[in-house]
Design a protein around this motif. Structure first.
Motif, PDB file in Angstrom:
ATOM      1  N   LEU A 143      -0.779  29.741  -9.432  1.00  0.00           N
ATOM      2  CA  LEU A 143       0.422  30.318  -8.832  1.00  0.00           C
ATOM      3  C   LEU A 143       1.218  29.329  -7.988  1.00  0.00           C
ATOM      4  O   LEU A 143       2.420  29.495  -7.808  1.00  0.00           O
ATOM      5  CB  LEU A 143       0.052  31.537  -7.974  1.00  0.00           C
ATOM      6  N   LEU A 144       0.544  28.335  -7.428  1.00  0.00           N
ATOM      7  CA  LEU A 144       1.210  27.360  -6.554  1.00  0.00           C
ATOM      8  C   LEU A 144       1.026  25.947  -7.085  1.00  0.00           C
ATOM      9  O   LEU A 144      -0.061  25.610  -7.553  1.00  0.00           O
ATOM     10  CB  LEU A 144       0.588  27.385  -5.157  1.00  0.00           C
ATOM     11  N   PRO A 145       2.051  25.107  -6.958  1.00  0.00           N
ATOM     12  CA  PRO A 145       1.843  23.694  -7.271  1.00  0.00           C
ATOM     13  C   PRO A 145       0.803  23.129  -6.304  1.00  0.00           C
ATOM     14  O   PRO A 145       0.770  23.517  -5.134  1.00  0.00           O
ATOM     15  CB  PRO A 145       3.214  23.067  -7.012  1.00  0.00           C
ATOM     16  N   GLY A 146      -0.061  22.266  -6.789  1.00  0.00           N
ATOM     17  CA  GLY A 146      -1.132  21.720  -5.955  1.00  0.00           C
ATOM     18  C   GLY A 146      -0.639  20.790  -4.854  1.00  0.00           C
ATOM     19  O   GLY A 146       0.501  20.344  -4.840  1.00  0.00           O
ATOM     20  N   ARG A 147      -1.560  20.523  -3.923  1.00  0.00           N
ATOM     21  CA  ARG A 147      -1.304  19.625  -2.799  1.00  0.00           C
ATOM     22  C   ARG A 147      -2.335  18.492  -2.927  1.00  0.00           C
ATOM     23  O   ARG A 147      -3.513  18.695  -2.677  1.00  0.00           O
ATOM     24  CB  ARG A 147      -1.504  20.389  -1.486  1.00  0.00           C
ATOM     25  N   VAL A 148      -1.867  17.326  -3.365  1.00  0.00           N
ATOM     26  CA  VAL A 148      -2.764  16.187  -3.578  1.00  0.00           C
ATOM     27  C   VAL A 148      -2.139  14.938  -2.966  1.00  0.00           C
ATOM     28  O   VAL A 148      -0.933  14.714  -3.105  1.00  0.00           O
ATOM     29  CB  VAL A 148      -3.027  15.942  -5.087  1.00  0.00           C
ATOM     30  N   THR A 149      -2.965  14.149  -2.290  1.00  0.00           N
ATOM     31  CA  THR A 149      -2.522  12.879  -1.718  1.00  0.00           C
ATOM     32  C   THR A 149      -3.259  11.740  -2.412  1.00  0.00           C
ATOM     33  O   THR A 149      -4.480  11.798  -2.580  1.00  0.00           O
ATOM     34  CB  THR A 149      -2.799  12.841  -0.194  1.00  0.00           C
ATOM     35  N   TYR A 150      -2.490  10.725  -2.795  1.00  0.00           N
ATOM     36  CA  TYR A 150      -3.031   9.527  -3.441  1.00  0.00           C
ATOM     37  C   TYR A 150      -2.758   8.335  -2.541  1.00  0.00           C
ATOM     38  O   TYR A 150      -1.645   8.192  -2.025  1.00  0.00           O
ATOM     39  CB  TYR A 150      -2.330   9.275  -4.786  1.00  0.00           C
ATOM     40  N   VAL A 151      -3.745   7.467  -2.385  1.00  0.00           N
ATOM     41  CA  VAL A 151      -3.558   6.218  -1.648  1.00  0.00           C
ATOM     42  C   VAL A 151      -3.796   5.081  -2.641  1.00  0.00           C
ATOM     43  O   VAL A 151      -4.832   5.039  -3.311  1.00  0.00           O
ATOM     44  CB  VAL A 151      -4.522   6.099  -0.443  1.00  0.00           C
ATOM     45  N   PHE A 152      -2.807   4.182  -2.719  1.00  0.00           N
ATOM     46  CA  PHE A 152      -2.881   3.033  -3.618  1.00  0.00           C
ATOM     47  C   PHE A 152      -2.912   1.760  -2.799  1.00  0.00           C
ATOM     48  O   PHE A 152      -2.210   1.639  -1.791  1.00  0.00           O
ATOM     49  CB  PHE A 152      -1.661   3.003  -4.553  1.00  0.00           C
ATOM     50  N   ASP A 153      -3.719   0.789  -3.244  1.00  0.00           N
ATOM     51  CA  ASP A 153      -3.777  -0.495  -2.545  1.00  0.00           C
ATOM     52  C   ASP A 153      -2.611  -1.383  -2.983  1.00  0.00           C
ATOM     53  O   ASP A 153      -1.779  -0.967  -3.800  1.00  0.00           O
ATOM     54  CB  ASP A 153      -5.137  -1.178  -2.732  1.00  0.00           C
TER      55      ASP A 153
ATOM     56  N   LEU B  16      -0.209  -0.124   9.240  1.00  0.00           N
ATOM     57  CA  LEU B  16      -1.226  -0.461   8.245  1.00  0.00           C
ATOM     58  C   LEU B  16      -0.593  -1.006   6.957  1.00  0.00           C
ATOM     59  O   LEU B  16      -1.286  -1.292   5.992  1.00  0.00           O
ATOM     60  CB  LEU B  16      -2.084   0.769   7.927  1.00  0.00           C
ATOM     61  N   GLY B  17       0.729  -1.131   6.965  1.00  0.00           N
ATOM     62  CA  GLY B  17       1.438  -1.694   5.812  1.00  0.00           C
ATOM     63  C   GLY B  17       1.641  -0.721   4.674  1.00  0.00           C
ATOM     64  O   GLY B  17       1.846  -1.131   3.525  1.00  0.00           O
ATOM     65  N   ALA B  18       1.603   0.578   4.964  1.00  0.00           N
ATOM     66  CA  ALA B  18       1.709   1.574   3.903  1.00  0.00           C
ATOM     67  C   ALA B  18       3.077   2.260   3.885  1.00  0.00           C
ATOM     68  O   ALA B  18       3.664   2.520   4.925  1.00  0.00           O
ATOM     69  CB  ALA B  18       0.620   2.630   4.068  1.00  0.00           C
ATOM     70  N   VAL B  19       3.532   2.550   2.682  1.00  0.00           N
ATOM     71  CA  VAL B  19       4.753   3.309   2.439  1.00  0.00           C
ATOM     72  C   VAL B  19       4.325   4.747   2.153  1.00  0.00           C
ATOM     73  O   VAL B  19       3.363   4.975   1.423  1.00  0.00           O
ATOM     74  CB  VAL B  19       5.507   2.734   1.211  1.00  0.00           C
ATOM     75  N   VAL B  20       5.033   5.720   2.732  1.00  0.00           N
ATOM     76  CA  VAL B  20       4.733   7.133   2.495  1.00  0.00           C
ATOM     77  C   VAL B  20       5.854   7.741   1.649  1.00  0.00           C
ATOM     78  O   VAL B  20       7.032   7.547   1.940  1.00  0.00           O
ATOM     79  CB  VAL B  20       4.613   7.912   3.830  1.00  0.00           C
ATOM     80  N   VAL B  21       5.458   8.476   0.605  1.00  0.00           N
ATOM     81  CA  VAL B  21       6.405   9.130  -0.288  1.00  0.00           C
ATOM     82  C   VAL B  21       5.915  10.550  -0.547  1.00  0.00           C
ATOM     83  O   VAL B  21       4.758  10.750  -0.938  1.00  0.00           O
ATOM     84  CB  VAL B  21       6.523   8.380  -1.637  1.00  0.00           C
ATOM     85  N   GLY B  22       6.789  11.533  -0.333  1.00  0.00           N
ATOM     86  CA  GLY B  22       6.464  12.920  -0.633  1.00  0.00           C
ATOM     87  C   GLY B  22       7.156  13.350  -1.919  1.00  0.00           C
ATOM     88  O   GLY B  22       8.281  12.929  -2.189  1.00  0.00           O
TER      89      GLY B  22
ATOM     90  N   GLN C 267       0.866  -1.168   0.000  1.00  0.00           N
ATOM     91  CA  GLN C 267       0.000   0.000   0.000  1.00  0.00           C
ATOM     92  C   GLN C 267       0.906   1.221   0.000  1.00  0.00           C
ATOM     93  O   GLN C 267       1.961   1.214   0.633  1.00  0.00           O
ATOM     94  CB  GLN C 267      -0.898   0.007   1.226  1.00  0.00           C
ATOM     95  N   ALA C 268       0.506   2.246  -0.716  1.00  0.00           N
ATOM     96  CA  ALA C 268       1.357   3.427  -0.822  1.00  0.00           C
ATOM     97  C   ALA C 268       0.542   4.704  -0.690  1.00  0.00           C
ATOM     98  O   ALA C 268      -0.567   4.801  -1.215  1.00  0.00           O
ATOM     99  CB  ALA C 268       2.086   3.428  -2.165  1.00  0.00           C
ATOM    100  N   VAL C 269       1.122   5.644   0.028  1.00  0.00           N
ATOM    101  CA  VAL C 269       0.569   6.990   0.126  1.00  0.00           C
ATOM    102  C   VAL C 269       1.599   7.903  -0.541  1.00  0.00           C
ATOM    103  O   VAL C 269       2.723   8.016  -0.065  1.00  0.00           O
ATOM    104  CB  VAL C 269       0.355   7.412   1.598  1.00  0.00           C
ATOM    105  N   ILE C 270       1.202   8.490  -1.652  1.00  0.00           N
ATOM    106  CA  ILE C 270       2.089   9.396  -2.378  1.00  0.00           C
ATOM    107  C   ILE C 270       1.452  10.776  -2.303  1.00  0.00           C
ATOM    108  O   ILE C 270       0.317  10.966  -2.744  1.00  0.00           O
ATOM    109  CB  ILE C 270       2.271   8.954  -3.838  1.00  0.00           C
ATOM    110  N   TYR C 271       2.195  11.694  -1.697  1.00  0.00           N
ATOM    111  CA  TYR C 271       1.622  13.031  -1.567  1.00  0.00           C
ATOM    112  C   TYR C 271       2.505  14.070  -2.255  1.00  0.00           C
ATOM    113  O   TYR C 271       3.716  14.036  -2.161  1.00  0.00           O
ATOM    114  CB  TYR C 271       1.336  13.376  -0.113  1.00  0.00           C
TER     115      TYR C 271
END
Length: 151
Positions: free
Chosen positions: A111-121, A62-68, A31-35
Motif C-alpha cells: 500500500l505504501l512506497p517503501g522507505r530505504v536508505t542506501y549509503v555508497f562509498d 564526513l564528505g557525504a552528499v544527501v539525496v531524497g 560518498q552518497a546517502v540516497i534515501y
C-alpha cells in the motif's frame, strides 16, 4: 533485483526540486546517502527529512552528499524543501523508474512506497542498505556507517 551491499550505484537521472536535471554521475568520487521515502508532507517523511536536515552538517563533514527520492512532483518537493528548509536535493520520481531501478520494495502489504536508505562509498559501491518504515533511525544508521568508513 534490489541493490545490495557490494553493488554499485546505478546510473539514473531525475528532476530535482529546482526543476534541474540531476544525474547520478555527479556523485562519482563522493560518498552518497540516497534515501527513498513514501511522500512529502506526511508525518514520518517530515520527521525523516528534518532529521537529515538537522544532521546535514555531520554528513557534509564526513564528505557525504544527501539525496531524497519520492514519487512526488517537483512543485511538491519545492514546497516541502522551502517549508522545512531542507539543504539537500529532492528528486521527483513520478514514474517510479528510480525506485524500480534500486529495487525499493513497497511496505504495508504493497500500500505504501517503501522507505530505504542506501549509503555508497567514494567508489560508488553500496556499503549499507537500511529498509525500515521507522523514519528517524535511517539518519543515525547512515551516520554510523559513514563514521566507521573513515576509521
Amino acid at each position: 533485483m534490489a541493490i545490495q551491499v557490494g553493488d554499485f550505484l546505478p546510473d539514473f537521472q531525475g528532476i530535482d526540486q529546482n526543476n534541474q536535471l540531476f544525474d547520478s554521475s555527479s556523485l562519482k568520487g563522493k560518498q552518497a546517502v540516497i534515501y527513498f521515502y513514501p511522500k512529502d508532507h506526511t508525518p514520518g517523511c517530515t520527521v525523516q527529512a528534518c532529521s537529515f536536515r538537522d544532521a546535514y552538517q555531520d554528513f557534509q563533514d564526513l564528505g557525504a552528499v544527501v539525496v531524497g527520492v519520492s514519487s512526488d512532483s517537483v512543485a511538491s518537493h519545492q514546497n516541502f524543501q522551502e517549508k522545512h528548509q531542507l539543504p539537500f536535493t529532492l528528486i521527483a520520481d513520478l514514474d517510479k523508474k528510480i525506485r524500480k531501478l534500486f529495487g525499493v520494495p513497497t511496505a504495508f502489504f504493497g500500500l505504501l512506497p517503501g522507505r530505504v536508505t542506501y549509503v555508497f562509498d567514494k567508489n560508488g559501491k553500496a556499503i549499507f542498505v537500511f529498509d525500515s518504515m521507522r523514519a528517524k533511525h535511517h539518519i543515525d544508521k547512515a551516520l554510523e556507517v559513514l563514521q566507521n568508513e573513515l576509521k
